[in-house]
Design an enzyme around this catalytic site. Structure first.
Site, PDB file in Angstrom:
ATOM      1  N   HIS A   1       0.845  -1.202   0.000  1.00 18.78           N
ATOM      2  CA  HIS A   1       0.000   0.000   0.000  1.00 18.78           C
ATOM      3  C   HIS A   1       0.880   1.251   0.000  1.00 18.78           C
ATOM      4  CE1 HIS A   1      -3.174  -2.457   2.426  1.00 18.78           C
ATOM      5  NE2 HIS A   1      -3.660  -2.303   1.212  1.00 18.78           N
TER       6      HIS A   1
ATOM      7  N   ARG B   1      -2.287  -5.780  -7.789  1.00 18.59           N
ATOM      8  CA  ARG B   1      -1.118  -6.659  -7.607  1.00 18.59           C
ATOM      9  C   ARG B   1      -0.898  -7.527  -8.819  1.00 18.59           C
ATOM     10  NH1 ARG B   1      -3.342  -8.490  -1.951  1.00 18.59           N
ATOM     11  NH2 ARG B   1      -5.123  -8.246  -3.311  1.00 18.59           N
TER      12      ARG B   1
ATOM     13  N   LYS C   1     -18.591  -4.711   7.131  1.00 17.06           N
ATOM     14  CA  LYS C   1     -17.384  -5.532   7.140  1.00 17.06           C
ATOM     15  C   LYS C   1     -16.900  -5.684   8.582  1.00 17.06           C
ATOM     16  CE  LYS C   1     -13.553  -6.135   3.908  1.00 17.06           C
ATOM     17  NZ  LYS C   1     -12.696  -5.480   2.927  1.00 17.06           N
TER      18      LYS C   1
ATOM     19  N   SER D   1      -3.197  -7.603   3.188  1.00 20.51           N
ATOM     20  CA  SER D   1      -3.442  -7.438   4.630  1.00 20.51           C
ATOM     21  C   SER D   1      -3.891  -8.760   5.235  1.00 20.51           C
ATOM     22  CB  SER D   1      -4.510  -6.365   4.869  1.00 20.51           C
ATOM     23  OG  SER D   1      -4.057  -5.126   4.396  1.00 20.51           O
TER      24      SER D   1
HETATM   25  O1  PNS Z   1      -8.940  -2.097   0.466  1.00 16.64           O
HETATM   26  P1  PNS Z   1     -10.207  -2.571  -0.184  1.00 16.64           P
HETATM   27  O2  PNS Z   1     -10.935  -3.510   0.741  1.00 16.64           O
HETATM   28  O3  PNS Z   1      -9.987  -3.117  -1.558  1.00 16.64           O
HETATM   29  O4  PNS Z   1     -11.141  -1.257  -0.359  1.00 16.64           O
HETATM   30  C1  PNS Z   1     -12.450  -1.378  -0.823  1.00 16.64           C
HETATM   31  C2  PNS Z   1     -13.161  -0.021  -0.824  1.00 16.64           C
HETATM   32  C3  PNS Z   1     -13.054   0.656   0.524  1.00 16.64           C
HETATM   33  C4  PNS Z   1     -12.546   0.877  -1.853  1.00 16.64           C
HETATM   34  C5  PNS Z   1     -14.654  -0.303  -1.188  1.00 16.64           C
HETATM   35  O5  PNS Z   1     -15.155  -1.275  -0.328  1.00 16.64           O
HETATM   36  C6  PNS Z   1     -15.536   0.934  -1.091  1.00 16.64           C
HETATM   37  O6  PNS Z   1     -15.441   1.815  -1.911  1.00 16.64           O
HETATM   38  N1  PNS Z   1     -16.392   0.985  -0.051  1.00 16.64           N
HETATM   39  C7  PNS Z   1     -17.297   2.100   0.180  1.00 16.64           C
HETATM   40  C8  PNS Z   1     -18.741   1.727  -0.197  1.00 16.64           C
HETATM   41  C9  PNS Z   1     -18.973   1.899  -1.696  1.00 16.64           C
HETATM   42  O7  PNS Z   1     -18.818   2.970  -2.244  1.00 16.64           O
HETATM   43  N2  PNS Z   1     -19.345   0.798  -2.360  1.00 16.64           N
HETATM   44  C10 PNS Z   1     -19.609   0.824  -3.787  1.00 16.64           C
HETATM   45  C11 PNS Z   1     -18.382   0.663  -4.631  1.00 16.64           C
HETATM   46  S1  PNS Z   1     -17.681  -0.925  -4.474  1.00 16.64           S
END
Ligand code: PNS
Length: 161
Positions: free
Chosen positions: A17, A91, A41, A129
């Site tokens: 990251h 990745r 989550k 992670s």
């Molecule tokens: O590190 P991650 O788990 O890949 O991040 C995921 C993240 C935080 C970018 C995604 O879960 C997110 O955007 N969550 C906020 C809710 C949302 O907007 N959901 C719709 C798009 S997936």
């Protein structure tokens, strides 16, 4: 002034990251690293406060980069802060499917917002992670995989690591 958002769970932040954040920061005047507060989550090992504190400590000294947290939809957060660029890291091909799906979804919700990708540095391409937490839970040495503030939090939960 171009402002981008690098969103994520960061549970916890690892060196892959951090490398991607550093590289993304060179492309924009201002980069906000935004940790999600996702009540659905419940599997997060670290609280929102812990994840945000790690980010704040690690980002000190990185010019134009700041940490923040957000609730709800990512695109609504971008609209609130006046950004139109989401940056995610990839990745490899295995990440692409899910990331493109999220980009399409976000495009449907907010067509003015673009998702762009940074490819993880090869030396960190195996890091996630989830794997770091798994290794730490078995007492493996993860000190070369995460920055110091993340390590401190991991040791708090898994004293053997
Ligand atoms: O590190 P991650 O788990 O890949 O991040 C995921 C993240 C935080 C970018 C995604 O879960 C997110 O955007 N969550 C906020 C809710 C949302 O907007 N959901 C719709 C798009 S997936």
């Amino acid at each position: 002034m171009a402002r981008a958002v690098f969103p994520g769970s960061f549970d916890p932040l690892h060196n892959g990251h951090l490398d991607a954040i550093r590289r993304a920061s060179r492309l924009f005047d201002r980069l906000t690293v935004a940790v999600v507060n996702n009540p659905l989550k419940r599997s997060s090992l670290f609280s929102l406060e812990e994840r945000l504190t790690i980010l704040e400590e690690v980002l000190v000294g990185l010019e134009g980069v700041e940490a923040d947290a957000f609730d709800g939809l990512l695109v609504e957060y971008l609209r609130r802060i006046g950004s139109q660029v989401i940056i995610k890291s990839l990745r490899g091909l295995s990440d692409l499917e899910a990331e493109v799906q999220m980009a399409h979804l976000n495009c449907h919700l907010a067509a003015e917002i673009e998702t762009t990708f940074i490819v993880t540095a090869p030396r960190w391409s195996y890091l996630s992670s989830t794997r770091v937490k798994e290794l730490a839970s078995f007492g493996a040495d993860v000190s070369g995989m995460v920055p110091e503030p993340s390590l401190r939090c991991l040791v708090g939960v898994f004293p053997e690591t």
